[in-house]
Design a protein around this motif. Structure first.
Motif, PDB file in Angstrom:
ATOM      1  N   LYS A 116       0.836  -1.206   0.000  1.00 19.22           N
ATOM      2  CA  LYS A 116       0.000   0.000   0.000  1.00 19.22           C
ATOM      3  C   LYS A 116       0.870   1.256   0.000  1.00 19.22           C
ATOM      4  O   LYS A 116       0.598   2.220  -0.732  1.00 19.22           O
ATOM      5  CB  LYS A 116      -0.927  -0.014   1.213  1.00 19.22           C
ATOM      6  N   VAL A 117       1.937   1.260   0.800  1.00 14.05           N
ATOM      7  CA  VAL A 117       2.876   2.388   0.835  1.00 14.05           C
ATOM      8  C   VAL A 117       3.498   2.609  -0.543  1.00 14.05           C
ATOM      9  O   VAL A 117       3.708   3.751  -0.976  1.00 14.05           O
ATOM     10  CB  VAL A 117       3.980   2.124   1.884  1.00 14.05           C
ATOM     11  N   LEU A 118       3.771   1.523  -1.235  1.00 17.62           N
ATOM     12  CA  LEU A 118       4.413   1.606  -2.556  1.00 17.62           C
ATOM     13  C   LEU A 118       3.400   1.748  -3.690  1.00 17.62           C
ATOM     14  O   LEU A 118       3.785   1.770  -4.861  1.00 17.62           O
ATOM     15  CB  LEU A 118       5.281   0.357  -2.787  1.00 17.62           C
ATOM     16  N   LYS A 178       8.230  -2.909   8.250  1.00 14.46           N
ATOM     17  CA  LYS A 178       7.161  -2.193   7.538  1.00 14.46           C
ATOM     18  C   LYS A 178       7.378  -0.679   7.626  1.00 14.46           C
ATOM     19  O   LYS A 178       7.254   0.035   6.614  1.00 14.46           O
ATOM     20  CB  LYS A 178       5.818  -2.591   8.150  1.00 14.46           C
ATOM     21  N   SER A 179       7.735  -0.183   8.817  1.00 18.82           N
ATOM     22  CA  SER A 179       7.964   1.251   9.000  1.00 18.82           C
ATOM     23  C   SER A 179       9.181   1.720   8.211  1.00 18.82           C
ATOM     24  O   SER A 179       9.210   2.847   7.703  1.00 18.82           O
ATOM     25  CB  SER A 179       8.160   1.559  10.489  1.00 18.82           C
ATOM     26  N   ALA A 180      10.192   0.859   8.099  1.00 17.87           N
ATOM     27  CA  ALA A 180      11.394   1.218   7.345  1.00 17.87           C
ATOM     28  C   ALA A 180      11.077   1.394   5.864  1.00 17.87           C
ATOM     29  O   ALA A 180      11.660   2.259   5.190  1.00 17.87           O
ATOM     30  CB  ALA A 180      12.467   0.153   7.538  1.00 17.87           C
ATOM     31  N   ARG A 190      10.552   4.992   1.306  1.00 21.52           N
ATOM     32  CA  ARG A 190       9.727   5.550   0.222  1.00 21.52           C
ATOM     33  C   ARG A 190       9.618   7.065   0.361  1.00 21.52           C
ATOM     34  O   ARG A 190       9.717   7.806  -0.637  1.00 21.52           O
ATOM     35  CB  ARG A 190       8.336   4.904   0.260  1.00 21.52           C
ATOM     36  N   ALA A 191       9.434   7.563   1.574  1.00 20.79           N
ATOM     37  CA  ALA A 191       9.291   9.003   1.802  1.00 20.79           C
ATOM     38  C   ALA A 191      10.576   9.757   1.483  1.00 20.79           C
ATOM     39  O   ALA A 191      10.548  10.949   1.139  1.00 20.79           O
ATOM     40  CB  ALA A 191       8.875   9.261   3.245  1.00 20.79           C
ATOM     41  N   ALA A 246      12.080  11.649  -3.391  1.00 24.84           N
ATOM     42  CA  ALA A 246      11.134  12.709  -3.783  1.00 24.84           C
ATOM     43  C   ALA A 246      10.263  12.283  -4.955  1.00 24.84           C
ATOM     44  O   ALA A 246       9.043  12.444  -4.932  1.00 24.84           O
ATOM     45  CB  ALA A 246      11.901  13.988  -4.112  1.00 24.84           C
ATOM     46  N   GLU A 247      10.865  11.775  -5.990  1.00 25.15           N
ATOM     47  CA  GLU A 247      10.118  11.355  -7.182  1.00 25.15           C
ATOM     48  C   GLU A 247      10.584   9.957  -7.586  1.00 25.15           C
ATOM     49  O   GLU A 247      11.431   9.803  -8.476  1.00 25.15           O
ATOM     50  CB  GLU A 247      10.328  12.346  -8.331  1.00 25.15           C
ATOM     51  N   PRO A 248      10.042   8.938  -6.951  1.00 25.58           N
ATOM     52  CA  PRO A 248      10.510   7.577  -7.230  1.00 25.58           C
ATOM     53  C   PRO A 248      10.159   7.111  -8.634  1.00 25.58           C
ATOM     54  O   PRO A 248       9.070   7.374  -9.137  1.00 25.58           O
ATOM     55  CB  PRO A 248       9.781   6.742  -6.175  1.00 25.58           C
TER      56      PRO A 248
END
Length: 349
Positions: free
Chosen positions: A174-176, A217-219, A224-225, A228-230
C-alpha cells in the motif's frame, strides 16, 4: 474412512469457499469466490461487505458443488465449517450455514479452526507427510511456528510480537502504491527489482524465538518518503528489498525452531503467504541444509479455500471429534491455548 465425504465451508475473511472432499484425498468439487473487486477501492477488506457477500453466495455455491459432484446432501458424512478465527461477521455466516445443513440432513457438525485448516492442508496434498512436523504458518493475520504433533495437538514455538508477515506485505504494498491484494502485487514488483535498500531484519540472530515485522514495515515507509520522485525501478527495488528482508527474518527464526523441535519429520509451510515463491525457495534451501524434507501445498491450497476445511473435518471425523450445534463462532482461537502470551502479541498469540 477413505470413502467418507465431508462438505467444507470457509468464510473467515474475503473468500467464500465450498468444497466436497473424500477421505482418500479426492476433491470431488469445489468453488471459491473472490471479493477483491469489492474491497479494492478501500485498500483492504471491509468486514461488513465481506459478510454480506458470504450471505449472498454461500447457499448457491453449496448447491453447485453438490450438483457437480453428483452427491446428495444426505450422502455426505459430515459438514465442516470454519468457526474462527477471523472476521466475526463472515465466520458467523459460514458457521450458521454449516449448522443449518447439518441439522437439516441429520449429519455431524465439525466446527473447524481456520488455522488448523491451514496446518493440516499439506497432508491433503501429500499423503506421505506424517506427524510430527514443523509448520511455519504465515498469513495476513498470523505468523507462527508450530510443532504439529497430531490432529488437535499443536505446540507453539514462536509467534509474532506485532504484525504478521502477510500484514507487513500488504501494508508495504500500500505504501508503494502497488495495488490490492498487496502481497501478490509486491511479489510481482519484486521480480523486477534489486534488493539495494538497507532495511532492518528485526530479531534476526536474537535468542528470542519470535517474529517482528512492524519495524520492517515502518522502514519501507521511511525509505519511500526519502525518495522525492521515485521511478518504477525505485519501487521495484524497494519491493525486492522488503521481500528479501522478510525472507531473511522467516528463515532465521525457522532455523531456530528446527533446533528446538528435533523430532520434526519435515519442514512445512502453509497459509496465504506460503504462495510467495521467494519464501518457498528460501525455506526449501533451509530444509535441505538441515536434511529435512520440505513440504508446501500447491499455490491454490495456500490461500483460503473450502477443501482445507473439508480435509480438517475429515481428519477430525477419523478421531471421532465432532461438535454439536451450539459450537460458537470465535474471532480469536489459538491452536495452542496453553502457550504463554508473549510481549506485544496479546490475543493474536
Amino acid at each position: 474412512m477413505n470413502n467418507s465425504l465431508v462438505l467444507g465451508i470457509e468464510s473467515s475473511c474475503d473468500e467464500t469457499a465450498v468444497a466436497l472432499v473424500r477421505g482418500d484425498r479426492t476433491i470431488l468439487a469445489q468453488r471459491i469466490a473472490s471479493q477483491n473487486e469489492a474491497h479494492e477501492r478501500f485498500g483492504g477488506v471491509v468486514p461488513e461487505l465481506a459478510a454480506r457477500a458470504h450471505a449472498d453466495r454461500l447457499a448457491p455455491m453449496v448447491e453447485t458443488v453438490l450438483v457437480e459432484a453428483g452427491i446428495a446432501l444426505a450422502d455426505v458424512d459430515a459438514i465442516a465449517g470454519t468457526a474462527g478465527p477471523g472476521l466475526i461477521g463472515g465466520v458467523m455466516v459460514g458457521l450458521v450455514t454449516a449448522k443449518a445443513l447439518a441439522f437439516a440432513a441429520g449429519k455431524p457438525l465439525i466446527a473447524v479452526n481456520h488455522l488448523e485448516g491451514h496446518a493440516l492442508s499439506p497432508r491433503l496434498a501429500d499423503a506421505r507427510l506424517q506427524f510430527p512436523y514443523l509448520l511455519l504458518l504465515v498469513s495476513g493475520g498470523h505468523c507462527q511456528l508450530l510443532g504439529v504433533e497430531g490432529v488437535g495437538r499443536y505446540r507453539r514455538l514462536a509467534t509474532t510480537i506485532d504484525d504478521a508477515v502477510g500484514e507487513a506485505f500488504d501494508k508495504s504494498a500500500k505504501v508503494l502504491d502497488l495495488g490490492f491484494p498487496g502481497g501478490p502485487a509486491l511479489e510481482r514488483a519484486a521480480k523486477n527489482g534489486t534488493p539495494r535498500f538497507a532495511l532492518p531484519r528485526p530479531l534476526v540472530g536474537s535468542d528470542e524465538p519470535h517474529f517482528s515485522f512492524a519495524g520492517l514495515k515502518s522502514a519501507v515507509l521511511r525509505a519511500r518518503a526519502a525518495i522525492a520522485e521515485p521511478t518504477g525501478q525505485d519501487i521495484a527495488d524497494l519491493a525486492a528489498s522488503f521481500q528479501q528482508a522478510a525472507c531473511d527474518c522467516l528463515t532465521d527464526r525457522t532455523a531456530r525452531a528446527i533446533a528446538a523441535f528435533p523430532e520434526a519429520t519435515a519442514l512445512v509451510v502453509a497459509g496465504g503467504v506460503a504462495a510467495n515463491q521467494a519464501i518457498r525457495t528460501a525455506l526449501a534451501s533451509l530444509a535441505a541444509t538441515h536434511g529435512l524434507p520440505f513440504v508446501a501445498p500447491p499455490m491454490w491450497l495456500c490461500t483460503d479455500n473450502g477443501a482445507m476445511i473439508a480435509w480438517a473435518g475429515l481428519e477430525r471425523l477419523r478421531t471421532g471429534d465432532v461438535d454439536d450445534l451450539h459450537a460458537p463462532a470465535r474471532p480469536r482461537w489459538p491452536l495452542d491455548p496453553s502457550a504463554e502470551t508473549v510481549r506485544g502479541a496479546g490475543v493474536k498469540a
